[in-house]
Design an enzyme around this catalytic site. Structure first.
Site, PDB file in Angstrom:
ATOM      1  N   ASP A 297       0.851  -1.192   0.000  1.00  0.00           N
ATOM      2  CA  ASP A 297       0.000   0.000   0.000  1.00  0.00           C
ATOM      3  C   ASP A 297       0.889   1.245   0.000  1.00  0.00           C
ATOM      4  O   ASP A 297       1.689   1.445   0.920  1.00  0.00           O
ATOM      5  CB  ASP A 297      -0.898  -0.027   1.247  1.00  0.00           C
ATOM      6  CG  ASP A 297      -1.788   1.196   1.336  1.00  0.00           C
ATOM      7  OD1 ASP A 297      -2.575   1.412   0.403  1.00  0.00           O
ATOM      8  OD2 ASP A 297      -1.687   1.949   2.315  1.00  0.00           O
TER       9      ASP A 297
ATOM     10  N   THR B 109      -3.154   5.042  -4.069  1.00  0.00           N
ATOM     11  CA  THR B 109      -2.077   5.796  -3.411  1.00  0.00           C
ATOM     12  C   THR B 109      -0.727   5.549  -4.080  1.00  0.00           C
ATOM     13  O   THR B 109       0.126   6.428  -4.092  1.00  0.00           O
ATOM     14  CB  THR B 109      -1.984   5.412  -1.921  1.00  0.00           C
ATOM     15  OG1 THR B 109      -1.906   3.988  -1.830  1.00  0.00           O
ATOM     16  CG2 THR B 109      -3.180   5.882  -1.146  1.00  0.00           C
ATOM     17  N   THR B 110      -0.526   4.338  -4.639  1.00  0.00           N
ATOM     18  CA  THR B 110       0.735   4.042  -5.326  1.00  0.00           C
ATOM     19  C   THR B 110       0.756   4.736  -6.691  1.00  0.00           C
ATOM     20  O   THR B 110       1.738   5.378  -7.060  1.00  0.00           O
ATOM     21  CB  THR B 110       0.907   2.515  -5.510  1.00  0.00           C
ATOM     22  OG1 THR B 110       0.687   1.879  -4.251  1.00  0.00           O
ATOM     23  CG2 THR B 110       2.278   2.163  -6.017  1.00  0.00           C
TER      24      THR B 110
ATOM     25  N   ASP C 194      -9.120  -0.249   1.701  1.00  0.00           N
ATOM     26  CA  ASP C 194      -9.115   0.267   0.327  1.00  0.00           C
ATOM     27  C   ASP C 194     -10.381  -0.149  -0.411  1.00  0.00           C
ATOM     28  O   ASP C 194     -11.011   0.657  -1.094  1.00  0.00           O
ATOM     29  CB  ASP C 194      -7.883  -0.249  -0.438  1.00  0.00           C
ATOM     30  CG  ASP C 194      -6.600   0.467  -0.017  1.00  0.00           C
ATOM     31  OD1 ASP C 194      -6.667   1.264   0.932  1.00  0.00           O
ATOM     32  OD2 ASP C 194      -5.548   0.222  -0.620  1.00  0.00           O
TER      33      ASP C 194
END
Length: 536
Positions: A69, A102-103, A400
């Site tokens: 994550d 988020t990545t 998520d």
């Protein structure tokens, strides 16, 4: 600066020489900033996609975290460089707002800065690059809206939501049972969703974990789970139609606010003190009993005497329940948090259909389950796993997926994954760049090229030849005008993400592009880095 005295006692001041300030200006400052951001983005690049790699992070106190994550990796890395910190905040703002991607947002920002570096070498002013990126971002966001599709779902037909959550869970450690996990997440969201207002209160969804069992044992509980047990072994372990008193006052005699001391010099005085204490406890228990409560949940602990009296009065109790959990219990059961025993009243009690204590395995670990809450439908996802690291990563993965399901309840527009949306946006930005007369067109083309970083990273992490794969998909999109073609990471034999069922939320993807562009613009506008010197 310090004060000293000479041999006659006269004071004088010693001014220490200030440490030399370091200063980087102009193009060097921009290059240094871009380099720092690129190194952070490069760390996350290999974690992107369904076949992305995990990172192992060890904190200062030796605690280990295994995750892919983006927000968690950057948070645990403890980045010290000021520009690196901007990318950490970028991934966190994507996490707070959307919960997923988020990545991708950091990889995109790193790629935009990489392209900006080339333009800076060609002598283009940083502000013109930033303006070109802004123009390109507007075109990309409009193109995302154009290629997006709306899909209808209802409480009876949740399959589209489940398939979207499965896309999110594909890149996580739980991907071997992603179908079951996606169903749990969607059921949890639908249980607390207000479909008329298109809103989901995530505070009502609690994710709790317990080491032991296997991942497949993860279940959705229609209620609240507390990692506590009933305070006395002889109290009832199952309470039906519970009337719950929620207390933030301790079961103990009141203490004076000032310092005090009690002198006991005779047996009579000691007996009197003990009797007074016993009376306090009896009054407290009586007030709970008179209010009609059949279960007491207390934020603080209570000693053995109070515990014994509660057991004697057949009034089960749970102690040391945290403030956040107390608030959740109050919301779910419709009770009021009571700060003083004198304020206890029947109308302030919460109600629940069933409260029971459950035990696990041979370790005699116990937890409390509060089901059929009266006021609102609070739910708990109860995660099981072989070790603590597995449970922590599963919790992050489920968070998520729950956020994705919530976003779809808010706005049911989707775009297709596998890098198809980025490639479609890249093509649209390149076409728009041809119509821009100024220097900004170079920045727009650089933006289009930077968008290819996401499908390139997906192909690379899946073991496919990256340049060849992206070129093939891009050419197919241009020929067929089909914006759903992406990188076939799972090697299913088709590049059509619609056929594969790989979805992402439209608002999540738009947020990624806007946030990445804003941060890149901010970094490009910095032309002077002054670091204050330190005193020896």
């Amino acid at each position: 600066m310090s004060l000293a005295f000479d041999e006659f006692g006269r004071p004088f001041i010693i001014i220490k020489e200030q440490g030399a300030k370091t200063r980087v200006r102009g193009i060097e400052a921009q290059k240094a900033n871009i380099q720092a951001a690129k190194s952070v983005a490069r760390t996350l690049r290999s974690s992107l996609g369904p076949k992305g790699m995990d990172k192992i992070l060890q904190s200062g106190d030796g605690e280990i975290t295994i995750t892919n994550d983006g927000a968690t990796i950057l948070q645990e890395m403890e980045v010290e460089h000021q520009i690196g910190k901007l990318l950490v905040e970028l991934s966190q703002s994507q996490d707070y707002e959307i919960g997923d991607g988020t990545t991708g947002v950091v990889v995109l920002a790193g790629s935009l800065l990489e392209q900006a570096e080339v333009l800076l070498d060609r002598g283009i002013h940083p502000l013109r690059i930033a303006e070109g990126y802004e123009m390109a971002a507007k075109v990309a966001v409009a193109e995302l809206s154009r290629v997006s599709e709306k899909f209808e779902f209802s409480p009876d037909d949740i399959e589209p939501l489940v398939r979207t959550c499965m896309t999110t869970l594909s890149s996580k450690i739980v991907n071997r049972c992603k179908r079951e996990m996606a169903e749990i997440c969607v059921q949890a969201v639908m249980a607390v969703a207000d479909l008329e207002r298109k809103d989901v209160n995530l505070d009502l969804i609690k994710v709790e974990g317990k080491v032991g069992g296997k991942l497949e044992d993860t279940v959705l509980v229609n209620g609240i789970i507390l990692d506590k047990d009933i305070s006395h072994p002889q109290m009832d372990k199952e309470i039906k139609d519970a009337k719950i008193a929620i207390l933030t006052c301790p079961f103990e005699p009141p203490k004076p606010k000032t310092k005090h001391k009690i002198d006991i010099d005779t047996v009579e005085k000691y007996e009197e003190l003990r009797a007074q204490e016993e009376k306090y406890f009896k009054d407290m228990v009586k007030q709970c009993k008179d209010s009609g409560a059949t279960l007491v949940i207390c934020q603080w602990g209570f000693d053995d005497e109070a515990n014994h009296m509660l057991m004697h009065e057949k009034l089960p109790a749970i102690r040391w329940v945290g403030g956040v959990e107390l608030e959740l219990i109050a919301i779910a059961t419709g009770g009021r948090i009571v700060p003083r025993f004198q304020e206890l009243a029947p109308e302030k009690l919460g109600t629940a259909g069933l409260v029971k204590e459950v035990a696990f395995g041979t370790t005699k670990d116990r937890m409390i389950v509060i089901e059929d809450c009266a006021a609102s439908k609070a739910v708990t996802v109860f995660v099981r796993g072989g070790n603590k690291m597995m449970i922590d990563e599963t919790k992050r993965s489920l968070h998520d997926a729950i956020c994705v399901a919530r976003n779809l309840v808010r706005s049911n527009a989707i775009v297709y994954g596998g890098g198809s949306a980025e490639i479609a946006c890249g093509i649209a930005v390149e076409e728009a760049a041809d119509r821009v007369p100024g220097v900004e067109q170079y920045a727009m083309r650089a933006f289009a090229e930077a968008l290819d970083a996401v499908p390139t990273a997906l192909a690379e992490n899946s073991g496919l030849p990256p340049i060849e794969t992206v070129a093939k998909v891009k050419s197919a999109q241009l020929k067929t005008k089909n914006p759903h073609l992406g990188v076939d990471c799972k090697e299913t034999g088709t590049d059509d993400m619609k056929t594969q069922g790989v979805f992402e939320t439209l608002i999540g993807k738009q947020q990624q592009m806007l946030l990445a562009t804003q941060v890149v613009k901010l970094i490009l506008k910095i032309d002077d880095v002054i670091t204050a010197g330190r005193y020896d």
